[in-house]
Structures are given as structure tokens and as C-alpha cells.
Write an enzyme that holds these catalytic residues in place. Sequence first.
Site, PDB file in Angstrom:
ATOM      1  N   ASP A  70       3.224 -12.935   4.239  1.00 13.92           N
ATOM      2  CA  ASP A  70       1.664 -13.007   5.390  1.00 13.92           C
ATOM      3  C   ASP A  70       0.441 -12.363   3.927  1.00 13.92           C
ATOM      4  O   ASP A  70       1.482 -11.323   3.343  1.00 13.92           O
ATOM      5  CB  ASP A  70       2.606 -12.913   6.418  1.00 13.92           C
ATOM      6  N   GLU A 135       5.643  -9.443   7.338  1.00 13.67           N
ATOM      7  CA  GLU A 135       5.898  -7.899   7.107  1.00 13.67           C
ATOM      8  C   GLU A 135       4.382  -7.444   7.081  1.00 13.67           C
ATOM      9  O   GLU A 135       4.460  -6.187   7.649  1.00 13.67           O
ATOM     10  CB  GLU A 135       5.427  -7.882   5.091  1.00 13.67           C
TER      11      GLU A 135
END
Length: 379
Positions: A70, A135
Amino acid sequence: MTPTLELACDLIRRRSITPEDAGCMDLMIQRLKNIGFQTIRLRHGDTDNFWAVRNGQSAGPLLAFAGHTDVVPTGPEEHWCSPPFEPQIRDGFLYGRGAADMKGSLAAMVVACEAFVTEHPQHCGRIAFLVTSDEEGPAIDGTVKVIEWLQERGEQIDCCIVGEPSSSEHLGDVIKNGRRGSLGLALKVLGVQGHVAYPHLAKNPIHALAPALTELTTEKWDQGNQFFPATTFQVSNINGGTGVSNVIPAEVDLLCNWRFSTESSAEELELRTRRILDRYNLRYEADFNLSGTPFLTAGGPLVQAVQEAILTVTGIVTKLSTAGGTSDGRFIAPTGAQVVELGPVNATIHQIDECVKAQHLDQLKDIYREILRQLLASR
């Protein structure tokens, strides 16, 4: 276009804004399966995760590569020199969201493993990947959930390389061998609303808080140590009032944060904070939130292998550092794993026109491969 750059570009093209993975893991998993990795997808909530392992033919450590697919939002795309999800190489730099944080590292990890397995198909120990799409967000359904799953299975990571962009000016000049802890506080101080002309009929919570806040901001929480700087306290938000000038507010809200060393604990910081607030007879509500404890890999086989690999590939004597924010290493280190963060230069992460020197990604691949060789090559 080298194999590392090609894979990095393929990953950048996928609009994987937290918690979306947008097919990045599919690319990685297929490449890893092709060289003998067994993979398991572990979805929690709206977060995609996977764990992949390649077994060697003899005893040895489990060396894991950890990272995230991400990325943070782009900001106004019209401000980018080129579309953020259309990777471009200009003047020797690869541009695109995630180029440095951290799709470039993921590509280097995969290609490094491909090269190492070709050279050492009967390597010692095991190689693993722990990858999440959570994250950059709340980080509650990502790495922490995979670690819980591994612990339930009795699986132990011995060494872990987190691909966060650790370098400062040149690839490999800094590696993170630890991180400070992060403790948040949402504080509400209560008063009595009233007219500013009649303060004796009200109680101003801002005035009541002021001396306590002064003490909190000047408190020496600890002195740090040889690996960590002293613990710091910061107020990031303060809000109070009704928006007009003639009303004493009923409450004031603050958001605060400690970045703390191994010389302090979250429990100690909370206790000392409450003592300060209580000393001023404040009416308050305090919600403490621990998002990560400090961790440190002071030395050992992993740090030594990383240092030697960087010197071999780049000629740089790397510096150990615990500075900066948090990473998913905070969830892995408490299991007993040695953890080091090693990735590209971090100068443009989260910025408009994020980029990384294209040559650095191939050098990073070579560093990762050299670490694998030092720790897992067949004897």
C-alpha cells in the site's frame, strides 16, 4: 530496463492506496511460486496479507523479507510532473507513488531471491516473505495479524529485513537497527462554560491546563542511551472554544505523542503524566494509546551480514540508526527476531513526485542477494 526496474514499474502501475492492494500481491506471489515458495493469503478485514516460505535442504535460520504494497494518497495529481501511477524514468530517476516507499524495495527483494535461488537451489535454512497492504494506514489488520497467526503455529522468524526507505543521502549509508516507541494521548480537560465578563461563575479549562502543559513540555523523561536519543513529548493538536470571543469554553481537547527510548516504558510515561495532571487538580479524561514499543537489534549475524553486504556492493560503511518514525518492525521484533530496515533514499517519500535513483534499485537487489548469500548459502 532491468528485471528489478520492470517489476518496480509493474507494481507502481497498480493504484494501491491503503488498504487496497490492487493486484500487487498477485505479481509477487506468482514470481515467488515460480522459484519454489509456498504461499498463504491471510486477509483480515479489508486488508490483504500474504506469507510465503521457501524451504532449504538443511538446518539454518528463517530469514524473512517484510514489506507493504500500500501507498499513501498522491495529493493533487495535477501537481505531479507525470501521473503518479504511470512510472517514468527521467534523468536516471524512477518516478511514481511508491517508488521509494516501498514498491522499489519489494521488487528488489523478489529479484534478489530469484537470483539467489538460481545460484543456491539447495540453500540452508528458509526464506520467507511477509507482505501487507495496511502499513500506511491503521496497521491493525496487517503485519500484526500475520505475526499472531505465525505464533499460533509455533513459527519463529530469526532474521527480518524490512524494506522501508532507510537511506539518507546514498543507498546504504544508514540502516535502522531499531525504532523508538510511540505512545499517543487524547486528553480532554473539563471546565465550566460561562460569560467572559463573569469568570467567577465559570472555570476556564485552557487556563487550568496551561501550567500543567508547561510542565509536560519541559519534563525530562529520560536521557536516552547509546542507541536512542532522549524521549520526546509533542502536542500535535489543541482545540477549545465555541468560535466566539465572549464565551469561556467548557472543555479543551489535546492530542499528544511521546517517541520513547528503551529507557522508558509506556506504563511509566502514563503514570508520570497522570501525576503531573493530578498535581494541578484538573478534571480530565485521558485516553493513552500505545502504537509501538521500542525495539533494538544491537548486533548479531543479521546486522553483520547487512553491514558487509552494503560494503561489498557500494563501498559504504553504513551507519546504524534508530531515528525516524515507526515501521512494522515493531510487531516483528517482540517475537525475538533480529530486525533491520534497509531500503532506498527516503528524501521524497510521501511527497509529490516521489522518486528513487533507478540504479539504486539494482544495487539494493544486489545487497539483498549478498545478505542471502552470507546467511543462507550452502556450506
